[in-house]
Structure formats: structure tokens, C-alpha cells
Scaffold this motif. Sequence first.
Motif, PDB file in Angstrom:
ATOM      1  N   ILE A 155      -4.243   2.027  10.326  1.00  0.00           N
ATOM      2  CA  ILE A 155      -3.800   2.037   8.935  1.00  0.00           C
ATOM      3  C   ILE A 155      -4.975   2.324   8.007  1.00  0.00           C
ATOM      4  O   ILE A 155      -4.877   3.138   7.074  1.00  0.00           O
ATOM      5  N   VAL A 203      -8.302  -0.516   2.781  1.00  0.00           N
ATOM      6  CA  VAL A 203      -6.963  -1.107   2.826  1.00  0.00           C
ATOM      7  C   VAL A 203      -7.033  -2.543   2.316  1.00  0.00           C
ATOM      8  O   VAL A 203      -8.071  -3.208   2.439  1.00  0.00           O
ATOM      9  N   GLU A 204      -5.937  -3.013   1.717  1.00  0.00           N
ATOM     10  CA  GLU A 204      -5.889  -4.394   1.246  1.00  0.00           C
ATOM     11  C   GLU A 204      -6.048  -5.346   2.432  1.00  0.00           C
ATOM     12  O   GLU A 204      -5.522  -5.095   3.516  1.00  0.00           O
ATOM     13  N   GLN A 239      -4.711  -8.155   3.003  1.00  0.00           N
ATOM     14  CA  GLN A 239      -3.428  -8.681   3.497  1.00  0.00           C
ATOM     15  C   GLN A 239      -2.746  -7.690   4.429  1.00  0.00           C
ATOM     16  O   GLN A 239      -2.140  -8.067   5.435  1.00  0.00           O
ATOM     17  N   VAL A 240      -2.842  -6.390   4.102  1.00  0.00           N
ATOM     18  CA  VAL A 240      -2.232  -5.355   4.936  1.00  0.00           C
ATOM     19  C   VAL A 240      -2.959  -5.263   6.279  1.00  0.00           C
ATOM     20  O   VAL A 240      -2.342  -5.164   7.336  1.00  0.00           O
ATOM     21  N   ASN A 252      -5.384   5.660   5.623  1.00  0.00           N
ATOM     22  CA  ASN A 252      -5.478   5.537   4.166  1.00  0.00           C
ATOM     23  C   ASN A 252      -6.661   6.317   3.605  1.00  0.00           C
ATOM     24  O   ASN A 252      -6.586   6.897   2.521  1.00  0.00           O
ATOM     25  N   GLY A 310      -1.404  -6.039   9.897  1.00  0.00           N
ATOM     26  CA  GLY A 310      -1.248  -4.848  10.722  1.00  0.00           C
ATOM     27  C   GLY A 310      -1.469  -5.079  12.194  1.00  0.00           C
ATOM     28  O   GLY A 310      -1.017  -4.299  13.028  1.00  0.00           O
TER      29      GLY A 310
END
Length: 456
Positions: free
Chosen positions: A276, A261-262, A264-265, A280, A269
Motif C-alpha cells: 500500500i 501512508v497514514e 492507521q492504514v 501510494n 494493512g
Amino acid sequence: MENTLHKRYGLVTAIAMVVGIVIGSGVFFKAEKILNSTGGNMLIGISAWIIGGCVMVVCAYTFATMAAKYEKVNGIVDYAEAMVGEKYAYYLGWFMAVIYYPAMTSVLAWLSARYFCVLVGWDITGGSCMVIAGFCLVGSYAVNVMSPVLAGKFQVSATVIKLIPLFCMAVIGTIKGLASGLMLENFTQVAIPAEELGGTGTVLFTAVCATVFAYEGWIIATTINSELKDARKTLPKALVIGTLIVMAVYVLYYIGLAGAVENQVMMAGGEAGAKIAFTNVFSTIGGTALFVFIVVSCLGTLNGLMLASVRALYAVAVRNEGPRPDVFRQVDPVVNMPSNSGVIGVLACAFWLMYFYGANLTDGWFGPFCFDSSELPIVTIYGFYIPIFLMLMKRETEWGAFKRFIMPALSVAGCVIIIIAAILSHKMDVFFYLIVFAVILLFGMLADKSRRGKEI
């Protein structure tokens, strides 16, 4: 009445306890904090994990050398008594019984409930989460007091289960991230430059302080040294092997997240960040299934901490110290557990769970005394280690230079790094925490003096 704990755990269980107590919610919980504290800088984050891991390994090795020589009822307290003296050992044991173990255990009860609530979509700060946390606390206590053998078997099982999502993310997340280019992006792009967060040094130390909670727990395995078969050989092997496994798993998991996951995400989160990431990589169904393993891993860590909490006051009382040692050193003849010590242990855990809620999940019930009970008690115990390491260098004259000087010196340096990191990270909270710490130690001193006065 028999007041001796039986030899019932072998090397595999001891390693499982080291790995199982350490690996749990911390790696998931603090990965979020480390990403945020470093502004998404993966290299600084990995450096923090490695530094924190190295401190753990060198301290574990030094204690392993002592474990090969000293065996009584509670590893760290035994070593403190042998190296520094009875008074120092008593205050360390009192601190662990009243602050360290129950504070850690209460946080793990909340984290177990927290990830369960994330799994089912409930609010993690509301009453439902705290009710579940209380149930987890009481349930863990019941298992440990009524069936310690079952608790040990659960510890081994939970250790295997908790490694599954970590290995899956470490391997598949890394492969997927390299294939998609996401890992390269996360390693080369920083969400917030270190200069905006106080500089690289401050950012690194803050991140190192966060790893302390994730890595803590290995020393708790020393609380069962009197229940290990051939403890002088078993415990050193378990400490060294276990801590090396933990360090490798954590670093690889953190790298795997960069492919899932990025940054920033993940940073935005919050408590759902780990879910998350797993969704993913493994789809909704697979991610949810692996997240169930995360909840189990949290419960495994809680079980290990409760295992130590119920024995904490026993370790003090068996030395005929502290309040009513005649009561708290008794061992139940049926289940062979220090049940009276366990009752006080679970009450202390309940108190610290209430404190954690009031200090961290409300507007602040305790004013300036709202400190982070998941990190500062751990930093304190690293401070307690320093005199033990220094006296080891003075006393163990028959040991070689490596065991007597080099590793203890590195251990002292590691403890100092952790203390500096805490001061930079928590600032004035450290001062208010130390006030609470001093008051609780004063109560311990008065309780011991009162007992001595009655004996006279």
C-alpha cells in the motif's frame, strides 16, 4: 579427500553479505509490528530502531576486534572457543546448527513466499504459500550446495536490488510526505496512546524486540571467515561498515513510510501494508515494480541464511565434536562445499518451516509451545554473547581500555536490553521456548558423549 574451504570472497562480497543478510524481509515485516506495538507513535518507533541498531553496531565492533585476531572455520564459534572454551563453543555451534540458522532460514523462506503471494494476490496462510516457501527453501539450498560462487554473486546482486526500494521510499516518501503534510500528521498524531498499551517503557521494549529480527544476520557473515581473502582485515571492516549502513537505511526507510501512508492504514494493512505504501508513492505500476524488488530482497536474505545453514554442522564437526564428525566435516572435492552438513542443514530448515506453520499460521498445533521462532532464537544468541564479551575483558590484557573494556561492556548492556525486551514482549512464551531449547541442547550433549564413548 580435501576438507578445507577455499579463500574466494573479498571485502565487497563480505560487506554485501552483511548488508544483504540483514536487510531483507525484516525491515518490511517488522515495520508493521513496530507501528502496531507502538500504537503508531513514530518517535517511539524510531527510538526502537536506533536502540536495536546501536546494540547491533557495538556487538559487531566487539566481534570485529576478535575477528582481527582469531580465524578458523566459523567466526562466532571460533570466538566462543577462544574466549570461553571448547565445551561452550560446541553448545553454541550445536544451537546454531539445530535451532538458530534453520529457524531463521525457514522464516525467511515463508516471508519470501508471503511477499510473492501479496504481489500476486494469493492467500498468505494457505497451502499455496507454504508450497512456494518449500520451493524457495530447496532452491536456495541447491544453489548454495551446487554452486557456492554463484550464490556469492547472487548475494551481491540481491543486495544492490534490495537497497533500491528502501532508498526510494526513504527519499521520495520523505519528500512527498513533507510536501503533503502527511509526515507531520503521522509524527504528531498517535493512533493508540502508549498508556493503553502498557506504558511507554513496555511499548518501547516490545518494539526493540521486534527490531531484533530485522537487524539479525550480521553475525552470520562470520561463518565464512575461513573463505575470506585476508579475513583478519576483511571481516572487521565488513562487520562495522555493513552494520552502520543497515542502521542508517532502516531508520530512513521507517521515516519515509510516514510520508507514504497514514499510520492507521499501514497498521490495518497487515501483510499488504508495505505494498500500500509503495503504491501510494510510486503509483500502481511503480509500486508493483518496487515490490518485486522486495521479493528479490527476501530471496537474497534467504540465500545468505542458507549459506550459513549448510555450513553449520561442518563448523561443529571440523572440531571433531558432535555426531559423526567424520561424516559432516567432509568437503565435496568438486564444488568445495560441506555437502553432508548441507543435507542436515536443509532438513533442519524444513522441520522449522513446518513448526512455524503449525505454531503461527494455524490454531496452534503445539499448544503452549507455539512460540515466535523468528525472534526468540535471536534473543538466545544474544544471551550466548554475554560470556564471550565478559571473558574478552578478562583475557585480552594487551588491548587498550576502549577495545578491552568499554565496547565489550556496552555490548553486554545491549544484550541485556534485548533479553529484557523479549521477556516483556513474549512473556510466558519465553518459558516454553526455553524448555525446547534445553531439550535440544541435551540431545547435543548426549550426541557428543556418545561419540566420545565410541572413541574410547
